[in-house]
Design a protein around this motif. Structure first.
Motif, PDB file in Angstrom:
ATOM      1  N   GLU A   1       3.050   4.537   8.835  1.00 46.01           N
ATOM      2  CA  GLU A   1       4.154   4.959   7.977  1.00 46.01           C
ATOM      3  C   GLU A   1       3.960   4.540   6.515  1.00 46.01           C
ATOM      4  OE1 GLU A   1       7.460   3.148   9.962  1.00 46.01           O
ATOM      5  OE2 GLU A   1       7.863   4.940  11.164  1.00 46.01           O
ATOM      6  N   LEU A   2       2.975   3.697   6.262  1.00 40.79           N
ATOM      7  CA  LEU A   2       2.750   3.229   4.896  1.00 40.79           C
ATOM      8  C   LEU A   2       1.848   4.204   4.150  1.00 40.79           C
ATOM      9  CD1 LEU A   2       2.124  -0.569   5.594  1.00 40.79           C
ATOM     10  CD2 LEU A   2       4.205   0.481   4.659  1.00 40.79           C
ATOM     11  N   PRO A   3       2.088   4.398   2.860  1.00 38.53           N
ATOM     12  CA  PRO A   3       1.235   5.311   2.095  1.00 38.53           C
ATOM     13  C   PRO A   3      -0.183   4.756   1.964  1.00 38.53           C
ATOM     14  CG  PRO A   3       2.833   4.225   0.666  1.00 38.53           C
ATOM     15  CD  PRO A   3       3.214   3.873   2.066  1.00 38.53           C
ATOM     16  N   GLU A   4      -1.132   5.661   1.818  1.00 35.59           N
ATOM     17  CA  GLU A   4      -2.533   5.272   1.687  1.00 35.59           C
ATOM     18  C   GLU A   4      -2.737   4.330   0.503  1.00 35.59           C
ATOM     19  OE1 GLU A   4      -6.739   5.632   2.763  1.00 35.59           O
ATOM     20  OE2 GLU A   4      -4.810   5.957   3.777  1.00 35.59           O
ATOM     21  N   SER A   5      -2.001   4.555  -0.571  1.00 29.26           N
ATOM     22  CA  SER A   5      -2.150   3.704  -1.748  1.00 29.26           C
ATOM     23  C   SER A   5      -1.778   2.254  -1.443  1.00 29.26           C
ATOM     24  CB  SER A   5      -1.290   4.239  -2.894  1.00 29.26           C
ATOM     25  OG  SER A   5       0.085   4.289  -2.516  1.00 29.26           O
ATOM     26  N   HIS A   6      -0.796   2.061  -0.589  1.00 29.52           N
ATOM     27  CA  HIS A   6      -0.382   0.724  -0.174  1.00 29.52           C
ATOM     28  C   HIS A   6      -1.528   0.025   0.546  1.00 29.52           C
ATOM     29  CE1 HIS A   6       2.970  -2.039   1.352  1.00 29.52           C
ATOM     30  NE2 HIS A   6       1.888  -2.464   2.006  1.00 29.52           N
ATOM     31  N   LEU A   7      -2.156   0.731   1.470  1.00 35.09           N
ATOM     32  CA  LEU A   7      -3.235   0.146   2.268  1.00 35.09           C
ATOM     33  C   LEU A   7      -4.466  -0.141   1.411  1.00 35.09           C
ATOM     34  CD1 LEU A   7      -2.945   2.354   5.481  1.00 35.09           C
ATOM     35  CD2 LEU A   7      -1.833   0.166   4.982  1.00 35.09           C
ATOM     36  N   VAL A   8      -4.772   0.772   0.506  1.00 37.71           N
ATOM     37  CA  VAL A   8      -5.939   0.581  -0.367  1.00 37.71           C
ATOM     38  C   VAL A   8      -5.743  -0.639  -1.257  1.00 37.71           C
ATOM     39  CG1 VAL A   8      -7.228   1.548  -2.299  1.00 37.71           C
ATOM     40  CG2 VAL A   8      -6.649   2.994  -0.334  1.00 37.71           C
ATOM     41  N   GLU A   9      -4.544  -0.765  -1.851  1.00 34.29           N
ATOM     42  CA  GLU A   9      -4.297  -1.897  -2.739  1.00 34.29           C
ATOM     43  C   GLU A   9      -4.332  -3.215  -1.975  1.00 34.29           C
ATOM     44  OE1 GLU A   9      -1.103  -3.455  -6.117  1.00 34.29           O
ATOM     45  OE2 GLU A   9      -0.619  -1.677  -4.886  1.00 34.29           O
ATOM     46  N   ALA A  10      -3.727  -3.225  -0.779  1.00 38.71           N
ATOM     47  CA  ALA A  10      -3.748  -4.442   0.037  1.00 38.71           C
ATOM     48  C   ALA A  10      -5.170  -4.814   0.416  1.00 38.71           C
ATOM     49  CB  ALA A  10      -2.896  -4.255   1.286  1.00 38.71           C
ATOM     50  N   ALA A  11      -5.966  -3.821   0.818  1.00 38.94           N
ATOM     51  CA  ALA A  11      -7.358  -4.088   1.190  1.00 38.94           C
ATOM     52  C   ALA A  11      -8.153  -4.605  -0.003  1.00 38.94           C
ATOM     53  CB  ALA A  11      -7.996  -2.823   1.755  1.00 38.94           C
TER      54      ALA A  11
ATOM     55  N   LEU B   1      -0.146  -9.312  -3.404  1.00 35.83           N
ATOM     56  CA  LEU B   1      -0.743  -9.189  -2.076  1.00 35.83           C
ATOM     57  C   LEU B   1       0.244  -9.609  -0.997  1.00 35.83           C
ATOM     58  CD1 LEU B   1      -3.085  -8.704  -0.137  1.00 35.83           C
ATOM     59  CD2 LEU B   1      -3.924 -11.007  -0.682  1.00 35.83           C
ATOM     60  N   ARG B   2       0.968 -10.673  -1.235  1.00 33.87           N
ATOM     61  CA  ARG B   2       1.961 -11.103  -0.255  1.00 33.87           C
ATOM     62  C   ARG B   2       3.003 -10.015  -0.020  1.00 33.87           C
ATOM     63  NH1 ARG B   2       4.078 -15.003  -2.823  1.00 33.87           N
ATOM     64  NH2 ARG B   2       6.311 -14.607  -2.847  1.00 33.87           N
ATOM     65  N   GLU B   3       3.410  -9.378  -1.097  1.00 35.50           N
ATOM     66  CA  GLU B   3       4.387  -8.286  -0.991  1.00 35.50           C
ATOM     67  C   GLU B   3       3.829  -7.129  -0.163  1.00 35.50           C
ATOM     68  OE1 GLU B   3       6.691  -5.156  -4.006  1.00 35.50           O
ATOM     69  OE2 GLU B   3       5.407  -6.740  -4.801  1.00 35.50           O
ATOM     70  N   LEU B   4       2.568  -6.795  -0.395  1.00 32.90           N
ATOM     71  CA  LEU B   4       1.950  -5.686   0.331  1.00 32.90           C
ATOM     72  C   LEU B   4       1.738  -6.006   1.803  1.00 32.90           C
ATOM     73  CD1 LEU B   4      -0.721  -4.791  -2.363  1.00 32.90           C
ATOM     74  CD2 LEU B   4       1.165  -3.293  -1.669  1.00 32.90           C
ATOM     75  N   LEU B   5       1.427  -7.271   2.091  1.00 28.91           N
ATOM     76  CA  LEU B   5       1.158  -7.656   3.475  1.00 28.91           C
ATOM     77  C   LEU B   5       2.422  -7.884   4.295  1.00 28.91           C
ATOM     78  CD1 LEU B   5      -1.845 -10.142   3.144  1.00 28.91           C
ATOM     79  CD2 LEU B   5      -1.900  -7.786   3.996  1.00 28.91           C
ATOM     80  N   ASP B   6       3.540  -8.091   3.638  1.00 31.73           N
ATOM     81  CA  ASP B   6       4.791  -8.384   4.351  1.00 31.73           C
ATOM     82  C   ASP B   6       5.070  -7.420   5.506  1.00 31.73           C
ATOM     83  OD1 ASP B   6       5.986 -10.761   3.541  1.00 31.73           O
ATOM     84  OD2 ASP B   6       6.862  -9.857   1.746  1.00 31.73           O
ATOM     85  N   PRO B   7       5.145  -6.106   5.265  1.00 30.51           N
ATOM     86  CA  PRO B   7       5.483  -5.204   6.370  1.00 30.51           C
ATOM     87  C   PRO B   7       4.374  -5.105   7.410  1.00 30.51           C
ATOM     88  CG  PRO B   7       4.900  -3.941   4.401  1.00 30.51           C
ATOM     89  CD  PRO B   7       5.001  -5.377   3.980  1.00 30.51           C
ATOM     90  N   ILE B   8       3.138  -5.267   6.996  1.00 31.48           N
ATOM     91  CA  ILE B   8       2.013  -5.180   7.923  1.00 31.48           C
ATOM     92  C   ILE B   8       1.999  -6.390   8.846  1.00 31.48           C
ATOM     93  CG2 ILE B   8      -0.501  -5.012   8.117  1.00 31.48           C
ATOM     94  CD1 ILE B   8      -0.469  -3.754   5.281  1.00 31.48           C
ATOM     95  N   ALA B   9       2.137  -7.574   8.269  1.00 24.41           N
ATOM     96  CA  ALA B   9       2.142  -8.796   9.072  1.00 24.41           C
ATOM     97  C   ALA B   9       3.320  -8.815  10.037  1.00 24.41           C
ATOM     98  CB  ALA B   9       2.183 -10.021   8.167  1.00 24.41           C
TER      99      ALA B   9
END
Length: 314
Positions: A125-135, A276-284
């Protein structure tokens, strides 16, 4: 999943100001965000299926082969040393025989395939841009791990870069967690305790002997002898309660673990660490949902979140 990691309640933003890059609470906080990403390799059905597809049937075959694979086709002694908390006899039942079922290269492909499939389920459900930036940010942090004295962190850092965002994210999270775990093992070695003694002590503090003795392969005789030594060394009282000495010494190990893990976040900088913490919040948060209550991961409970995964031994 080597020795028990630093634990404690998950810090809040008020307690850990990200600008304080020398604050050991920051290392603890970031660990709670990348550890669940790594942990899908142990608990998600797709990860288990990926190992089985290359001939690694049974949970422990996949675990030992997948986690040891960056070291090459090693035997039991190397893994006993690096993983720390397992009984040598348990490790010897898996290694080196697993390499007759799958090569280290096959095990590496299987663990990455399973992890990526698991993360895809949690992040669709997360946009590709979210995943790319987190990675990108997680990978940059992992690029600053200190390899000296950290065997598992170093060999994971040396693996080829993943091709897609989820692969890069998982591999970076794995490098960071093994780097942290290596530092924790170093702290445990400094206490003078043997692995069985560390696990037995934790099971007198906040863990279950019924679960962890079997999960780490220690016999009743080995466990009893470990507890007797803990009494002799002042870690347990005569009635097997934790002493002030034991509690204080282990707290010092936890603090040293956090200090040793700060390097990547200092290098990344305050602003990008916060991002990074903000981006990882929903994934974690999603990844945490598959970690069983008794899993030997060590993550603290999330405040305000209903969970039974409070601080088991790693």
């Amino acid at each position: 999943m080597g020795g028990p990691p630093a634990r404690g309640d998950l810090p809040t933003d008020a307690e850990v100001h990200v600008a304080a890059l020398d604050d050991t609470g920051l290392a603890r906080l970031m660990w709670t965000h990348f550890e669940p990403v790594h942990a899908v390799t142990y608990f998600h059905p797709r990860a288990r299926a990926a190992y089985e597809a290359v001939g690694l049937r049974g949970y422990w075959r996949g675990y030992f082969a997948g986690r040891a694979a960056p070291l090459g086709p090693v035997g039991a002694p190397s893994v006993v040393a690096a993983f720390f908390s397992f009984a040598p006899a348990m490790v010897a039942r898996a290694l080196p025989s697993v390499w007759r079922l799958a090569t280290p290269e096959e095990a590496l492909r299987a663990r990455l395939t399973g992890a990526v499939q698991a993360l895809a389920e949690f992040t669709y459900e997360l946009p590709e841009s979210h995943l790319v930036e987190a990675a990108d940010l997680l990978e940059e942090a992992a690029g600053h791990v200190e390899p000296a004295g950290r065997v598992l962190g170093a060999v994971n850092a040396a693996l080829p870069r993943g091709e897609y965002p989820l692969a890069r994210m998982w591999q970076a999270a794995t490098t960071l967690r093994e780097h942290r775990g290596d530092g924790h093992v170093a702290g445990l070695v400094g206490t003078g305790l043997a692995p069985a003694e560390v696990v037995a002590w934790r099971c007198r503090v906040d863990q279950s002997r019924e679960f962890h003795q079997a999960a780490r392969g220690w016999t009743d005789e080995e466990w009893t002898a470990a507890e007797e030594r803990l009494v002799e060394q002042g870690w347990l009282t005569a009635d097997h309660a934790p002493t002030e000495h034991g509690t204080a010494t282990f707290r010092a190990v936890e603090e040293a673990t956090d200090r040793a893990a700060l390097g990547p976040w200092r290098a990344l900088g305050a602003e990008r660490t916060a991002r990074l913490r903000e981006l990882l919040d929903p994934i974690a948060a999603r990844c945490r949902t598959i970690i069983p209550p008794k899993a030997p991961i060590g993550l603290p409970a999330q405040r305000g979140v209903a969970t039974d995964t409070a601080a088991p031994t790693r």
